[in-house]
Write an enzyme that holds these catalytic residues in place. Structure first.
Site, PDB file in Angstrom:
ATOM      1  CE1 TYR A  44      82.852  19.971 169.204  1.00 25.36           C
ATOM      2  CE2 TYR A  44      80.748  20.904 168.558  1.00 25.36           C
ATOM      3  CZ  TYR A  44      81.481  19.873 169.113  1.00 25.36           C
ATOM      4  OH  TYR A  44      80.855  18.742 169.566  1.00 25.36           O
ATOM      5  CG  ASP A  60      83.038  16.167 169.591  1.00 25.10           C
ATOM      6  OD1 ASP A  60      82.610  15.559 168.592  1.00 25.10           O
ATOM      7  OD2 ASP A  60      82.313  16.783 170.381  1.00 25.10           O
ATOM      8  CB  ILE A  79      83.560  22.888 179.574  1.00 24.31           C
ATOM      9  CG1 ILE A  79      84.058  23.299 178.182  1.00 24.31           C
ATOM     10  CG2 ILE A  79      83.382  21.376 179.678  1.00 24.31           C
ATOM     11  CD1 ILE A  79      85.396  22.686 177.800  1.00 24.31           C
ATOM     12  CE1 TYR A 105      83.707  17.569 179.359  1.00 20.87           C
ATOM     13  CE2 TYR A 105      85.469  18.509 178.021  1.00 20.87           C
ATOM     14  CZ  TYR A 105      84.141  18.165 178.179  1.00 20.87           C
ATOM     15  OH  TYR A 105      83.246  18.414 177.172  1.00 20.87           O
TER      16      TYR A 105
END
Length: 257
Positions: A44, A60, A79, A105
């Site tokens: 990812y 990331d 998440i 988040y």
């Protein structure tokens, strides 16, 4: 008993609304389909995404690290937007997933990497799908199980929940989580005392998330070979006006209704 503590205390069920996650398949994939409770290995890359554009460099990327990421869907390891965004993908497929703040988040953000109230965009590739080591039951399949004499149905909710909704007739009632959602350590010993590893067992809770965690613990850690999870829990059973039992003999733990 140590396995129960490790598995239950570290895993929390995810609660997310699929309609708030935007997905676009970049590559369909031809392998196994990802369903809740499967373990998947992915690559990812993630960006902060505002006004239809990515804000700078990725925050990331497993690709940049050269290290794929493995998670179990429905176990609360990521998440909520990821939980819903990955469902329905196939092994070998790639998907763009756009996640609103409330399923990411939120207002807290994540350190210096993700600002508060950030919309996130991910590109995810499914490298491998490992099916869950237990079965999933919809309402029709649960109804079929209830016609058998060799099946133990265990309702893991709390006494107040049993009283409020009723229970599936014949259920063994054993509370696994307290009102704060914390696993009750004594459940493991009570369960293994009541249910043999070679029994056919069906687990039911409110929505199917917590029983999915328990089913994996039973199969992976305690050697139960014929475990089934009611995927959508008693909530969906009631939505279809299925029969429940209200006049149970008592509300004590391990009592069969």
């Amino acid at each position: 008993m140590k396995y129960w503590l490790a598995a239950m205390l570290l895993i929390l069920p995810a609660t997310a609304l699929a309609e708030n996650v935007q997905v676009r398949d970049l590559e369909k994939g031809e392998g196994a389909e990802v369903v809740r409770h499967d373990t998947v290995t992915v690559h990812y890359t993630g960006w902060v995404h505002e006004d239809g554009e990515d804000q700078g460099e990725p925050f990331d990327s497993s690709r940049d690290r050269g290290q794929p990421f493995t998670l179990t869907l429905g176990a609360g390891e990521v998440i909520p937007g990821w939980e819903k965004g990955l469902e329905g993908m196939r092994e070998g497929g790639e998907r763009e997933i756009i996640i609103p703040p409330e399923l990411g988040y939120g207002s807290r953000g994540a350190g210096d990497v993700i600002p508060p109230d950030a919309t996130l965009r991910f590109e995810v590739e499914i490298l491998e799908v490992e099916p869950a080591p237990f079965g999933g039951l919809d309402n029709d399949e649960l109804a079929g199980m209830l016609e058998r004499d060799d099946v133990t149905v265990v309702d893991i909710r709390r006494p107040d929940e049993w009283a409020e909704t009723g229970v599936v007739e014949g259920s063994l009632r054993m509370t696994a989580f307290d009102e704060r959602g914390q696993f009750i350590p004594q459940f493991g010993q009570a369960f293994t005392d009541a249910v043999d590893p070679d029994d056919t067992v069906v687990l039911i809770c409110r929505t199917g998330s917590r029983t999915g965690v328990l089913a994996r613990a039973l199969a992976d850690g305690l050697g139960y070979e014929d475990v089934h999870n009611v995927t959508d829990g008693i909530k969906h059973w009631l939505e279809e006006d299925r029969v429940v039992q209200h006049d149970c003999p008592d509300t004590e733990e391990t009592a069969v209704c």
